[in-house]
Design an enzyme around this catalytic site. Structure first.
Site, PDB file in Angstrom:
ATOM      1  N   ASP A 113       0.830  -1.204   0.000  1.00  0.00           N
ATOM      2  CA  ASP A 113       0.000   0.000   0.000  1.00  0.00           C
ATOM      3  C   ASP A 113       0.866   1.255   0.000  1.00  0.00           C
ATOM      4  OD1 ASP A 113      -1.967   1.897   0.315  1.00  0.00           O
ATOM      5  OD2 ASP A 113      -2.488   1.334   2.363  1.00  0.00           O
ATOM      6  N   ASP A 299      -1.731   5.659  -5.267  1.00  0.00           N
ATOM      7  CA  ASP A 299      -2.059   4.767  -4.148  1.00  0.00           C
ATOM      8  C   ASP A 299      -2.405   3.367  -4.640  1.00  0.00           C
ATOM      9  OD1 ASP A 299      -2.785   3.653  -1.739  1.00  0.00           O
ATOM     10  OD2 ASP A 299      -4.754   4.615  -1.684  1.00  0.00           O
TER      11      ASP A 299
END
Length: 412
Positions: A113, A299
C-alpha cells in the site's frame, strides 16, 4: 453537481523516532516481488467505493453507509545485489495485489500500500470472530520477536472501520531481503471491513515514515529501513491488468516500459506520493484545464480513481447514458456504451493515457456498469488507484523525492 459530502482534512503529523531496525548487510542489490493472476473473484463495486472513500476520509453516501454496516456486522457475527522473487496473488478481479512476506519466519499474504505507512498483520491476539479464515502471525512462535513496551497504534477510517493494537519488532523478509527489528503492528481489534477480506492478512505501507501511526514513537517503514542497502533508493510498481507484473526494489527495469520515464517532484510535506495533476483530455479532444486542480496521490491500496469534478464532468459527458446512480452510490452507465480514452496529467508535462477499457470497473445490474473513475466529493486531493497503475509503469524515487511514469511495455 451531485450532493455529496466534503473530504475530511488530514490530521497533522509529528516527527518520529524509530526503532533501530537494520537490513541484513549485503552488497548493494535489488529484489523483486512478483505477482501472478490467481483465484480471481467478482469485483464488488460498492465495497471498492466504500473502501476508497473511507480510507481517504470522504463521507459515504447513505446507500454505502447502510451497505457497509450490514457487511461489517455479518463478517463479525458469522464464519463466512541479490535478487529474490516471490509470487503474488491477484484477488477480486485483480482489484487487490497481494504478496507473501515473512515475519519471524511465518509467511502471510498482505497488501502492498503506497498510501499508508504501517506494517500490521492479523495475529493470534485477535478473537476467533475476527480471525475466521485469516492466516495469523503467532509472536510466541517467533524467537526473534520483541514487544515494544508502551508503543501502540490505531488506524481508523471514515466509515468506522479500524485496526488498533500493540507494536513489536521482528525479522521481516520480503523477496529474500531481510530487515531485523522491523516494527510490526499487532492488532488486538479489527473491524468487520478488514475481517471480511479473507484474502489479505495485513498491510505493508510504502508511503513516507512520517505517516506511521505508532505512538509515542513513530516507526520507519520497511522500505526506509532497507533502502540504504539497495543499489538505487527506489521501488517500482509494474501492475498490469490480467497479466503478470511485479514490485521491484532497488532497480528500474528498462525492459518494462516504453519511451522515457517522466519524473515529477512530490510534495514531501504530506508524507504521501503526492504531485500535481491539473489537465486532462478525452479521446481525441483538446486538452482541458482541471479548474479545481487538486494534487493527486498515487495509491496502490485504492482500487478506483477519485478525481475532481471538472474531470468527472469532462469525461462522462462523452459517455452515453452515464449518470449518478443513487442505488449504487456512484456513477454508472450502460455496459455497452463506448468508453473513450482518458488522458490525465501526471505532473506538469506528462499526459498519461488510460484506455477506455479500464474505465469499466464492474457490472452492477442488467446492462449497468460501474465506472472506474468516481468523484472525490469536492475534496482537496485526487486519488489515483490501481486503475492508473494498470496503464503506467511507476517509479517511486526516495532519493530525489520524485515519482516517475511511463507506459507499460507491450506484452508479448
Amino acid at each position: 453537481m451531485y450532493s455529496f459530502f466534503s473530504l475530511v482534512g488530514f490530521a497533522a503529523l509529528l516527527l518520529f523516532e524509530a526503532t533501530s531496525a537494520a537490513p541484513t548487510k549485503l552488497q548493494p542489490r535489488s529484489f523483486k516481488v512478483e505477482r501472478i493472476q490467481q483465484g480471481v473473484k467478482i469485483r464488488n463495486a460498492q465495497r471498492a467505493l466504500t473502501k476508497s472513500y473511507s480510507k481517504w476520509g470522504m463521507s459515504l453516501p447513505a446507500v454505502l453507509t447502510a451497505s457497509n454496516a450490514v457487511e461489517a456486522t455479518t463478517a463479525l457475527n458469522t464464519g463466512s545485489g541479490e535478487a529474490g522473487e516471490v509470487t503474488n496473488q491477484s484477488t477480486q478481479g485483480d482489484v487487490e495485489f497481494l504478496a507473501p512476506i515473512s515475519v519471524g519466519g511465518q509467511t502471510l499474504m498482505v497488501d502492498f500500500d503506497t498510501g499508508s505507512s504501517d506494517l500490521w498483520v492479523f495475529n493470534t491476539q485477535l478473537s476467533a470472530a475476527e480471525i475466521q479464515k485469516h492466516s495469523t502471525f503467532d509472536p510466541k512462535k517467533s524467537s526473534t520477536f520483541k514487544l515494544l513496551k508502551g508503543e501502540s497504534y490505531s488506524i481508523s477510517y471514515g466509515d468506522g472501520s479500524m485496526s488498533a493494537g500493540v507494536v513489536g519488532a521482528d525479522t521481516v523478509n520480503i523477496g529474500g531481503a531481510t530487515v531485523t527489528s522491523q516494527a510490526v503492528e499487532l492488532p488486538t481489534a479489527v473491524s468487520g471491513g478488514f475481517v471480511s477480506d479473507f484474502s489479505s492478512n495485513g498491510l505493508l505501507g510504502l508511503a513516507m515514515s512520517s505517516l506511521n501511526t505508532v505512538k509515542p514513537n513513530q516507526q520507519m517503514t520497511f522500505f526506509d529501513n532497507i533502502r540504504g542497502s539497495l543499489a538505487l533508493p527506489v521501488f517500482t510498481a509494474n501492475l498490469k491488468h490480467n497479466a503478470t507484473g511485479f514490485y521491484e526494489f532497488g532497480k528500474i527495469d528498462t525492459t518494462q516500459y516504453t519511451g522515457s520515464i517522466n519524473y515529477t517532484p512530490i510534495d514531501t510535506s504530506t508524507g504521501f506520493w503526492q504531485f500535481s495533476s491539473n489537465r486532462f483530455s478525452v479521446g481525441n479532444g483538446q486538452v482541458q484545464q482541471n479548474t479545481e486542480g487538486n494534487p493527486a496521490i498515487a495509491d496502490t491500496g485504492t482500487s478506483l480513481l477519485l478525481v475532481d469534478d471538472p474531470v468527472i464532468q469532462g469525461y462522462y459527458s462523452h459517455v452515453e447514458g452515464a449518470q449518478f446512480d443513487e442505488n449504487q452510490g456512484g456513477i454508472t452507465f450502460p455496459c455497452d456504451a463506448a468508453l473513450p480514452d482518458l488522458h490525465l496529467a501526471l505532473g506538469p508535462s506528462y499526459m498519461a493515457t488510460l484506455s477506455g477499457d479500464l474505465m469499466r470497473f464492474a457490472t452492477v445490474g442488467n446492462n449497468v456498469c460501474f465506472g472506474s473513475m468516481q468523484w472525490n466529493q469536492g475534496g482537496n486531493v485526487q486519488i489515483l488507484g490501481d486503475i492508473m497503475f494498470k496503464s503506467q509503469f511507476v517509479v517511486f524515487n526516495n532519493g530525489d523525492a520524485t515519482i516517475g511514469f511511463a507506459p507499460h511495455a507491450a506484452t508479448i
